[in-house]
Design a protein around this motif. Structure first.
Motif, PDB file in Angstrom:
ATOM      1  N   PHE A 122       0.836  -1.203   0.000  1.00 42.39           N
ATOM      2  CA  PHE A 122       0.000   0.000   0.000  1.00 42.39           C
ATOM      3  C   PHE A 122       0.865   1.245   0.000  1.00 42.39           C
ATOM      4  CE2 PHE A 122      -2.424  -3.466   1.669  1.00 42.39           C
ATOM      5  CZ  PHE A 122      -3.649  -3.316   1.038  1.00 42.39           C
ATOM      6  N   ASP A 123       0.272   2.359  -0.440  1.00 37.96           N
ATOM      7  CA  ASP A 123       0.992   3.622  -0.526  1.00 37.96           C
ATOM      8  C   ASP A 123       1.127   4.337   0.803  1.00 37.96           C
ATOM      9  OD1 ASP A 123       1.491   3.458  -3.271  1.00 37.96           O
ATOM     10  OD2 ASP A 123      -0.491   4.270  -3.748  1.00 37.96           O
ATOM     11  N   ASN A 124       0.305   3.946   1.785  1.00 33.83           N
ATOM     12  CA  ASN A 124       0.408   4.600   3.092  1.00 33.83           C
ATOM     13  C   ASN A 124       0.045   3.624   4.206  1.00 33.83           C
ATOM     14  OD1 ASN A 124      -2.530   4.871   3.676  1.00 33.83           O
ATOM     15  ND2 ASN A 124      -2.470   6.196   1.875  1.00 33.83           N
ATOM     16  N   LEU A 125       0.448   3.990   5.409  1.00 32.67           N
ATOM     17  CA  LEU A 125       0.255   3.143   6.572  1.00 32.67           C
ATOM     18  C   LEU A 125      -1.224   2.939   6.900  1.00 32.67           C
ATOM     19  CD1 LEU A 125       1.560   1.593   8.918  1.00 32.67           C
ATOM     20  CD2 LEU A 125       1.654   3.752  10.177  1.00 32.67           C
ATOM     21  N   THR A 126      -2.013   3.981   6.771  1.00 39.30           N
ATOM     22  CA  THR A 126      -3.441   3.880   7.087  1.00 39.30           C
ATOM     23  C   THR A 126      -4.121   2.808   6.239  1.00 39.30           C
ATOM     24  OG1 THR A 126      -3.505   6.202   7.733  1.00 39.30           O
ATOM     25  CG2 THR A 126      -5.614   5.165   7.204  1.00 39.30           C
ATOM     26  N   ASN A 127      -3.850   2.807   4.941  1.00 43.29           N
ATOM     27  CA  ASN A 127      -4.464   1.806   4.059  1.00 43.29           C
ATOM     28  C   ASN A 127      -3.984   0.391   4.381  1.00 43.29           C
ATOM     29  OD1 ASN A 127      -5.864   3.839   2.804  1.00 43.29           O
ATOM     30  ND2 ASN A 127      -4.604   3.861   0.964  1.00 43.29           N
ATOM     31  N   ALA A 128      -2.707   0.260   4.735  1.00 43.36           N
ATOM     32  CA  ALA A 128      -2.173  -1.059   5.095  1.00 43.36           C
ATOM     33  C   ALA A 128      -2.830  -1.579   6.365  1.00 43.36           C
ATOM     34  CB  ALA A 128      -0.660  -0.976   5.271  1.00 43.36           C
ATOM     35  N   VAL A 129      -2.988  -0.717   7.371  1.00 44.91           N
ATOM     36  CA  VAL A 129      -3.613  -1.125   8.629  1.00 44.91           C
ATOM     37  C   VAL A 129      -5.084  -1.485   8.409  1.00 44.91           C
ATOM     38  CG1 VAL A 129      -4.305  -0.309  10.925  1.00 44.91           C
ATOM     39  CG2 VAL A 129      -1.983   0.094  10.104  1.00 44.91           C
ATOM     40  N   GLU A 130      -5.780  -0.705   7.598  1.00 46.11           N
ATOM     41  CA  GLU A 130      -7.186  -1.010   7.288  1.00 46.11           C
ATOM     42  C   GLU A 130      -7.311  -2.354   6.579  1.00 46.11           C
ATOM     43  OE1 GLU A 130     -10.322   0.427   7.859  1.00 46.11           O
ATOM     44  OE2 GLU A 130      -9.146   1.468   9.385  1.00 46.11           O
ATOM     45  N   TYR A 131      -6.394  -2.628   5.663  1.00 45.54           N
ATOM     46  CA  TYR A 131      -6.389  -3.915   4.967  1.00 45.54           C
ATOM     47  C   TYR A 131      -6.194  -5.062   5.965  1.00 45.54           C
ATOM     48  CZ  TYR A 131      -4.806  -7.699   1.912  1.00 45.54           C
ATOM     49  OH  TYR A 131      -4.657  -8.899   1.275  1.00 45.54           O
ATOM     50  N   ILE A 132      -5.222  -4.913   6.846  1.00 41.04           N
ATOM     51  CA  ILE A 132      -4.973  -5.935   7.861  1.00 41.04           C
ATOM     52  C   ILE A 132      -6.221  -6.134   8.725  1.00 41.04           C
ATOM     53  CG2 ILE A 132      -3.652  -6.470   9.949  1.00 41.04           C
ATOM     54  CD1 ILE A 132      -1.229  -5.128   8.522  1.00 41.04           C
ATOM     55  N   LYS A 133      -6.843  -5.035   9.089  1.00 39.57           N
ATOM     56  CA  LYS A 133      -8.058  -5.117   9.913  1.00 39.57           C
ATOM     57  C   LYS A 133      -9.135  -5.940   9.212  1.00 39.57           C
ATOM     58  CE  LYS A 133     -11.927  -2.331  11.527  1.00 39.57           C
ATOM     59  NZ  LYS A 133     -12.503  -0.985  11.604  1.00 39.57           N
ATOM     60  N   HIS A 134      -9.433  -5.595   7.972  1.00 35.22           N
ATOM     61  CA  HIS A 134     -10.546  -6.240   7.277  1.00 35.22           C
ATOM     62  C   HIS A 134     -10.209  -7.632   6.765  1.00 35.22           C
ATOM     63  CE1 HIS A 134     -13.253  -2.892   7.592  1.00 35.22           C
ATOM     64  NE2 HIS A 134     -12.271  -2.089   7.242  1.00 35.22           N
ATOM     65  N   PHE A 135      -8.999  -7.822   6.288  1.00 34.34           N
ATOM     66  CA  PHE A 135      -8.663  -9.097   5.659  1.00 34.34           C
ATOM     67  C   PHE A 135      -8.218 -10.145   6.672  1.00 34.34           C
ATOM     68  CE2 PHE A 135      -6.258 -12.047   2.978  1.00 34.34           C
ATOM     69  CZ  PHE A 135      -7.143 -12.210   1.923  1.00 34.34           C
ATOM     70  N   TYR A 136      -7.537  -9.726   7.721  1.00 33.20           N
ATOM     71  CA  TYR A 136      -7.002 -10.692   8.689  1.00 33.20           C
ATOM     72  C   TYR A 136      -7.704 -10.638  10.044  1.00 33.20           C
ATOM     73  CZ  TYR A 136      -3.249 -11.447   5.375  1.00 33.20           C
ATOM     74  OH  TYR A 136      -2.548 -11.755   4.259  1.00 33.20           O
ATOM     75  N   MET A 137      -7.816  -9.464  10.606  1.00 33.52           N
ATOM     76  CA  MET A 137      -8.323  -9.364  11.980  1.00 33.52           C
ATOM     77  C   MET A 137      -9.791  -9.736  12.094  1.00 33.52           C
ATOM     78  SD  MET A 137      -6.207  -5.977  13.025  1.00 33.52           S
ATOM     79  CE  MET A 137      -6.772  -5.897  14.703  1.00 33.52           C
ATOM     80  N   LEU A 138     -10.624  -9.157  11.272  1.00 33.79           N
ATOM     81  CA  LEU A 138     -12.056  -9.436  11.361  1.00 33.79           C
ATOM     82  C   LEU A 138     -12.386 -10.860  10.954  1.00 33.79           C
ATOM     83  CD1 LEU A 138     -13.602  -6.057  10.169  1.00 33.79           C
ATOM     84  CD2 LEU A 138     -13.264  -6.877  12.517  1.00 33.79           C
TER      85      LEU A 138
END
Length: 144
Positions: A122-138
């Protein structure tokens, strides 16, 4: 009981004594997610371990690789990884142990790490963290 997801933070500069503000930002974002979504997150921040007096580099490497081995995800800041063998060895260890690697683009990033080793970039940290949240954490959340 909440299930814990372990996230290992890697990026250039840690052994060179450079500031790692991005790690603090990532930790803050993950803890907000954990609180809001009632999840348990364990963050492994290597900068908490590398500057211990009297500990040999080999001991630190073994300790950190053990932390990687038992992590669920690796978040990598790719900034300046072109000339950082430590990050490359951490990432290769994660690849060898099938740990998903999520990267954040930066200048002077090693193209092999970005295009061959990262599962998503991802181009920024916010998008990477959101991806991790939705794809892995949830996806790890119990249904009951």
């Amino acid at each position: 009981m909440k299930q814990c997801i372990t996230i290992y933070l890697t990026g250039s500069g840690i052994f060179r004594g450079r500031d790692n503000d991005w790690r603090k930002d990532a930790i803050s974002m993950f803890y907000k997610i954990a609180k809001y979504d009632d999840m348990k997150i364990c963050i492994v921040n290597p900068s908490d371990f590398v500057h211990k007096n009297g500990i040999a580099d080999r001991q630190i490497k073994s300790f950190l690789f053990n932390k990687i081995k038992y992590s669920d995800i690796m978040l990598c800041n790719l900034q300046d990884t072109e000339s950082d063998p430590y990050v490359a060895s951490e990432i290769q260890f994660a690849v060898d142990h099938c740990i998903p690697i999520i990267g954040v683009r930066g200048t002077n990033s090693c193209t092999w790490l970005e295009y061959s080793d990262c599962d998503a970039v991802f181009d920024n940290l916010t998008n990477a963290v959101e991806y991790i949240k939705h794809f892995y954490m949830l996806s790890m959340r119990p249904l009951v």
